[in-house]
Design an enzyme around this catalytic site. Structure first.
Site, PDB file in Angstrom:
ATOM      1  N   GLY A 165      32.910  33.750  44.446  1.00 22.62           N
ATOM      2  CA  GLY A 165      32.739  33.614  43.068  1.00 22.62           C
ATOM      3  C   GLY A 165      33.552  32.772  42.014  1.00 22.62           C
ATOM      4  N   ALA A 166      33.633  31.412  42.706  1.00 24.36           N
ATOM      5  CA  ALA A 166      34.303  30.488  42.061  1.00 24.36           C
ATOM      6  C   ALA A 166      33.666  29.599  40.908  1.00 24.36           C
ATOM      7  CB  ALA A 166      35.273  29.767  42.963  1.00 24.36           C
ATOM      8  N   TYR A 178      33.773  51.234  38.986  1.00 27.73           N
ATOM      9  CA  TYR A 178      34.240  50.127  39.230  1.00 27.73           C
ATOM     10  C   TYR A 178      35.639  50.087  39.525  1.00 27.73           C
ATOM     11  CZ  TYR A 178      36.459  45.577  37.414  1.00 27.73           C
ATOM     12  OH  TYR A 178      37.225  44.301  37.373  1.00 27.73           O
ATOM     13  N   ILE A 188      41.633  39.215  30.982  1.00 30.17           N
ATOM     14  CA  ILE A 188      41.742  37.647  31.205  1.00 30.17           C
ATOM     15  C   ILE A 188      40.791  37.282  30.192  1.00 30.17           C
ATOM     16  CG2 ILE A 188      41.739  35.841  32.658  1.00 30.17           C
ATOM     17  CD1 ILE A 188      43.795  37.620  33.568  1.00 30.17           C
TER      18      ILE A 188
HETATM   19  N1  LIG Z   1      38.225  38.748  33.477  1.00 35.36           N
HETATM   20  C1  LIG Z   1      38.864  39.830  33.195  1.00 35.36           C
HETATM   21  O1  LIG Z   1      39.244  40.540  32.448  1.00 35.36           O
HETATM   22  C2  LIG Z   1      39.335  40.736  34.544  1.00 35.36           C
HETATM   23  C3  LIG Z   1      39.949  41.808  34.636  1.00 35.36           C
HETATM   24  C4  LIG Z   1      40.459  42.607  35.843  1.00 35.36           C
HETATM   25  C5  LIG Z   1      39.677  41.963  37.100  1.00 35.36           C
HETATM   26  N2  LIG Z   1      38.879  40.971  37.109  1.00 35.36           N
HETATM   27  C6  LIG Z   1      38.497  40.609  38.324  1.00 35.36           C
HETATM   28  O2  LIG Z   1      38.697  39.164  38.551  1.00 35.36           O
HETATM   29  C7  LIG Z   1      37.607  38.437  39.239  1.00 35.36           C
HETATM   30  C8  LIG Z   1      37.112  37.395  38.307  1.00 35.36           C
HETATM   31  O3  LIG Z   1      36.544  38.112  37.134  1.00 35.36           O
HETATM   32  P1  LIG Z   1      35.883  36.983  36.246  1.00 35.36           P
HETATM   33  O4  LIG Z   1      36.060  37.568  34.675  1.00 35.36           O
HETATM   34  O5  LIG Z   1      36.393  35.569  36.524  1.00 35.36           O
HETATM   35  O6  LIG Z   1      34.510  37.045  36.679  1.00 35.36           O
HETATM   36  P2  LIG Z   1      33.292  36.317  35.984  1.00 35.36           P
HETATM   37  O7  LIG Z   1      32.255  37.263  35.824  1.00 35.36           O
HETATM   38  O8  LIG Z   1      33.382  35.385  34.890  1.00 35.36           O
HETATM   39  O9  LIG Z   1      32.748  35.418  37.307  1.00 35.36           O
HETATM   40  C9  LIG Z   1      32.642  36.059  38.480  1.00 35.36           C
HETATM   41  C10 LIG Z   1      31.691  34.758  39.041  1.00 35.36           C
HETATM   42  O10 LIG Z   1      31.454  35.540  40.579  1.00 35.36           O
HETATM   43  C11 LIG Z   1      30.267  35.175  40.762  1.00 35.36           C
HETATM   44  N3  LIG Z   1      29.369  36.439  41.476  1.00 35.36           N
HETATM   45  C12 LIG Z   1      29.214  37.690  41.138  1.00 35.36           C
HETATM   46  N4  LIG Z   1      28.747  38.300  42.050  1.00 35.36           N
HETATM   47  C13 LIG Z   1      28.702  37.520  43.051  1.00 35.36           C
HETATM   48  C14 LIG Z   1      28.385  37.877  44.306  1.00 35.36           C
HETATM   49  N5  LIG Z   1      27.801  38.914  44.810  1.00 35.36           N
HETATM   50  N6  LIG Z   1      28.654  36.848  45.299  1.00 35.36           N
HETATM   51  C15 LIG Z   1      28.922  35.676  44.908  1.00 35.36           C
HETATM   52  N7  LIG Z   1      29.183  35.513  43.991  1.00 35.36           N
HETATM   53  C16 LIG Z   1      29.116  36.211  42.902  1.00 35.36           C
HETATM   54  C17 LIG Z   1      29.339  35.003  39.295  1.00 35.36           C
HETATM   55  O11 LIG Z   1      28.229  34.356  39.484  1.00 35.36           O
HETATM   56  C18 LIG Z   1      30.495  34.538  38.805  1.00 35.36           C
HETATM   57  O12 LIG Z   1      30.452  33.026  38.804  1.00 35.36           O
HETATM   58  C19 LIG Z   1      36.562  39.799  39.376  1.00 35.36           C
HETATM   59  O13 LIG Z   1      36.577  40.460  40.801  1.00 35.36           O
HETATM   60  C20 LIG Z   1      36.848  40.821  38.497  1.00 35.36           C
HETATM   61  O14 LIG Z   1      36.257  42.132  38.670  1.00 35.36           O
HETATM   62  C21 LIG Z   1      38.709  40.218  35.972  1.00 35.36           C
END
Ligand SMILES: NC(=O)c1ccc[n+]([C@@H]2O[C@H](COP(=O)([O-])OP(=O)(O)OC[C@H]3O[C@@H](n4cnc5c(N)ncnc54)[C@H](O)[C@@H]3O)[C@@H](O)[C@H]2O)c1
Length: 256
Positions: free
Chosen positions: A16-17, A163, A196
């Protein structure tokens, strides 16, 4: 400031990068010398981040696949070869695609079909990647697995029960695997994120500060802060850290 090349000669997969936290992690590990396999569901986003890393003088390969698809993850492990570092970042941050904030409902109003999207990516996605890439780490007698979970999974979040369950499940899974593979030089940890925001979110927005009232440090976290912690946990000085969950949350909830 030059970055220490703590990850030189390592290969790292970040799932998911293609954007957000995962992108920041991929770029940070590449700056530290790792060859990064940049995964995302979106081929375009994975390619874009890999190109960005290359432009910055780093080494990266794009690998688009869906972590919820076991066959695809297994194929990716065969084609990309072993990695020493696996960062399970792909997650849906509380939303399955197509869902909006209004779709988030109390658990009692949900049905099993509503839970699927959360469990598939946040729990099964992690298990698939670990199952596929762990054998290479065991063979090499060295490995680092870090999974991004959420404080929803540590302290609970109303309307996000599935979740929360998936993220807590990923942490429990990580602890169990940590116990299995420590003797092979493989560490397994989690980073638990609070909210974040964008890298440049203003720290002094009063409306935002009110919304962030439960945060001791009243701003959103930065992707680069998550990347720094992941860089430490995947680096050479973290070999005695395993089975842990590190909160990165501006003091939203404490651990003791
Ligand atoms: N952003 C926040 O506030 C927050 C808070 C708590 C936890 N998190 C966790 O941190 C991680 C990153 O969050 P983020 O906000 O950067 O997410 P985001 O939604 O901005 O980006 C996630 C990326 O993962 C990719 N992705 C989604 N499902 C996928 C799959 N099945 N296979 C491959 N790629 C996939 C998406 O295409 C996207 O580019 C996640 O696990 C999220 O649950 C985020």
């Amino acid at each position: 400031m030059t970055t220490e090349r703590t990850h030189a000669d390592r290969r790292a997969l970040v799932t998911g990068a293609g954007q957000g936290v995962g992108r920041a992690i991929a770029c940070e590990l590449a700056r530290r010398g790792a060859h990064v396999v940049v995964n995302d569901l979106s081929h375009e986003r994975a390619e874009q981040v890999a190109a960005e890393i290359a432009e910055d003088g780093g080494r990266a390969t794009a690998a688009a696949f869906d972590v919820t698809d076991w066959a695809a993850v297994r194929r990716a492990a065969e084609t990309s070869g072993p990695v020493g570092i696996l960062v399970n970042n792909a997650g849906n941050a509380g939303r399955t695609s197509g869902m909006t904030r209004d779709d988030l409902t109390p658990f009692v109003e949900t049905a099993p079909a509503d839970w699927e999207g959360f469990l598939r990516v946040n729990l099964y996605g992690v298990m698939h990647a670990v199952r596929a890439f762990l054998p290479g780490m065991i063979d090499a007698s060295w490995g680092r697995v870090v999974t991004l979970i959420s404080d929803a999974g540590r302290v609970g979040e109303p309307t996000l029960a599935a979740y929360s369950a998936a993220k807590a499940g990923a942490a429990g899974f990580s602890r169990a695997v940590a116990r299995e593979v420590g003797r092979h030089g493989v560490t397994v940890n989690c980073v638990s994120l609070g909210t974040i925001g964008p890298e440049d979110a203003p720290a002094d927005d009063p409306e935002r500060a009110r919304a962030l009232g439960r945060y001791v440090v009243r701003r959103t976290g930065r992707p680069s802060e998550a990347a720094a912690l992941v860089a430490f946990l995947t680096g050479p000085q973290a070999g005695w850290v395993t089975g842990q969950t590190y909160p990165l949350n501006g003091g939203y909830a404490f651990s003791h």
